[in-house]
Design a protein around this motif. Structure first.
Motif, short mmCIF file in Angstrom:
data_model
loop_
_atom_site.label_atom_id
_atom_site.label_comp_id
_atom_site.label_asym_id
_atom_site.label_seq_id
_atom_site.Cartn_x
_atom_site.Cartn_y
_atom_site.Cartn_z
N THR A 165 0.83 -1.21 0.00
CA THR A 165 0.00 0.00 0.00
C THR A 165 0.86 1.26 0.00
O THR A 165 0.36 2.35 -0.19
N HIS A 166 2.14 1.08 0.26
CA HIS A 166 3.06 2.23 0.25
C HIS A 166 4.50 1.74 0.07
O HIS A 166 4.81 0.57 0.35
N THR A 167 5.36 2.64 -0.38
CA THR A 167 6.76 2.24 -0.57
C THR A 167 7.50 2.16 0.75
O THR A 167 8.66 1.76 0.78
N SER A 168 6.83 2.52 1.87
CA SER A 168 7.47 2.38 3.18
C SER A 168 7.88 0.93 3.44
O SER A 168 8.83 0.67 4.19
N ALA A 169 7.17 -0.01 2.78
CA ALA A 169 7.53 -1.42 2.92
C ALA A 169 8.99 -1.67 2.50
O ALA A 169 9.70 -2.48 3.11
N PHE A 191 -0.53 0.23 -4.32
CA PHE A 191 -1.93 -0.10 -4.65
C PHE A 191 -2.84 0.11 -3.45
O PHE A 191 -2.48 -0.29 -2.33
N ARG A 192 -3.98 0.70 -3.72
CA ARG A 192 -4.97 0.84 -2.65
C ARG A 192 -6.36 0.71 -3.22
O ARG A 192 -6.63 1.19 -4.32
N ASN A 193 -7.22 0.07 -2.45
CA ASN A 193 -8.59 -0.14 -2.89
C ASN A 193 -9.39 1.15 -2.73
O ASN A 193 -10.18 1.29 -1.80
N HIS A 205 2.05 5.91 -7.80
CA HIS A 205 3.50 5.79 -7.58
C HIS A 205 3.96 6.67 -6.43
O HIS A 205 3.44 7.77 -6.26
N GLN A 206 4.93 6.16 -5.71
CA GLN A 206 5.52 6.94 -4.63
C GLN A 206 7.04 6.89 -4.71
O GLN A 206 7.61 5.98 -5.31
N VAL A 207 7.66 7.87 -4.09
CA VAL A 207 9.10 7.79 -3.84
C VAL A 207 9.28 7.91 -2.33
O VAL A 207 8.81 8.86 -1.72
N GLU A 208 9.88 6.89 -1.78
CA GLU A 208 10.14 6.88 -0.35
C GLU A 208 11.58 7.32 -0.13
O GLU A 208 12.46 6.99 -0.93
N GLY A 209 11.83 8.06 0.94
CA GLY A 209 13.20 8.44 1.29
C GLY A 209 13.50 7.98 2.70
O GLY A 209 12.62 7.96 3.55
N PHE A 247 4.70 4.90 11.87
CA PHE A 247 6.13 4.59 11.69
C PHE A 247 7.04 5.80 11.90
O PHE A 247 8.25 5.69 11.74
N THR A 248 6.47 6.95 12.21
CA THR A 248 7.31 8.12 12.47
C THR A 248 6.82 8.85 13.72
O THR A 248 5.63 8.87 14.02
N GLU A 249 7.75 9.45 14.43
CA GLU A 249 7.39 10.25 15.60
C GLU A 249 8.47 11.30 15.83
O GLU A 249 9.61 10.92 16.09
#
Ligand code: DAH
Length: 334
Positions: A165-169, A191-193, A205-209, A247-249
């Motif tokens: 569902t996100h490039t965080s994976a 992908f998301r429903n 599409h995403q770009v994760e950093g 996943f962030t704080e």
């Protein structure tokens, strides 16, 4: 035998052996109303009456030969040049249209270039993921209410295999395999429903950093995002809104001012003058724990941005669906 016979036979040989460069000239020379065959026929009157029949047959044979050679020459010319014309080798060729690169690919490459200047390398993860990488290791255990934020397509729900569902994976995969310092971006499709609309699609599409090292701070994150916005949009008019991600704080949402309507208000920014392009924050210690990265020795930031949103802002496109329709009239503009 009459000399005229010899002449006729010589003409026959000539016609048989002639190298024809141009069918029309051949026709005029031999078969035309003032051609050589016609004038030879007119010699009939000089022939002895008893030989006239033989002469007539010979002349007919010559005519048949000439006609068949003409046909053959016309056929060859049609084959080698249009309508029996000589081929003009100076005619410009037929221009073939080259395809263009899809605007999403172009935007992705620009993003990669910008982050490469800051020392980020590229990593990619699989589109079909397991629950651990997409959720659990990202501090989203089973039954965590934040799982509902992303409607998931399951490939095999019993085995918890899903479309990411996100490039965080991919962040998790990188941290599992590398030791800090880590500085990567992971571009890819997710992908998301979701109901397809001008602002949302079920595949995008995403770009994760991800940057993990000693003493990485929120200021580093902000500076990275400012640099990116300046390079991508020519303006660092961005804002960070406090938000929540498991996943962030702390977490924030990243907005850029709406370049589609020049902050006048449009459907994409919903009249607010700001467009959200992604989320970011300091990597949650729980996430570092799940991938065995020592905390607080190492800290890090992460961000995830939507490529479609960025392409829309860069090109002033107000409907995300255009990227997926593959209409040539749209694609040829890039
Ligand atoms: N994965 C989030 C999403 O798709 C975006 C995101 C938020 C990515 C914060 C991050 C982050 O890396 O730190 O909605």
């Amino acid at each position: 035998m009459n000399a005229v016979f010899h002449q006729a036979e010589a003409l026959h040989e000539k016609i048989k052996n002639e190298i024809i460069h141009d069918a029309e000239s051949f026709r005029i020379q031999y078969l035309g109303s003032k051609g050589e065959i016609k004038s030879m026929f007119s010699a009939m009157k000089d022939i002895e009456p008893k030989e006239r029949k033989a002469f007539g047959q010979l002349m007919n044979a010559i005519k048949v030969t000439a006609e068949s050679r003409l046909k053959e020459a016309q056929g060859e010319q049609q084959f080698s040049g249009k309508g029996g014309q000589k081929r003009d080798y100076t005619t410009p060729g037929i221009a073939h249209k080259f395809g263009t690169r899809h605007p999403i690919e172009q935007t992705k490459d620009r993003m990669i270039d910008i982050f490469a200047k800051l020392g980020f390398s590229i990593a990619e993860g699989p589109e079909i993921e397991d629950d651990w990488h997409n959720f659990t290791a990202l501090n989203l255990p089973q039954d965590h209410p934040a799982r509902d934020m992303q409607d998931t397509f399951y490939v095999d729900s019993k085995a918890n295999i899903l479309l990411r569902t996100h490039t965080s994976a991919a962040q998790i995969r990188v941290m599992e395999n590398e030791k800090p310092p880590i500085r990567v971006i992971t571009p890819g499709r997710v992908f998301r429903n979701e109901t397809i609309s001008a602002r949302a699609h079920c595949a995008f599409h995403q770009v994760e950093g991800l940057y993990i090292a000693e003493k990485v701070s929120f200021a580093d994150l902000k500076q990275t995002l400012y640099y990116f916005a300046k390079e991508m949009f020519g303006s660092d008019n961005i804002r960070l809104r406090p938000s929540y991600f498991p996943f962030t704080e702390p977490s924030a949402e990243l907005d850029v001012s709406c370049f589609i309507c020049d902050v006048k208000g449009c459907p994409v920014c919903k009249g607010s003058g700001w467009v959200e392009i992604g989320g970011c924050g300091m990597v949650d210690p729980e996430v570092l724990k799940s991938v065995n990265i020592e905390h607080p020795k190492y800290t890090g930031f992460a961000f995830g941005m939507g490529i479609e949103r960025i392409a829309m802002l860069v090109h002033g496109i107000d409907d995300l669906r255009l990227f997926f329709e593959n209409d040539q009239r749209f694609l040829q503009q890039f």
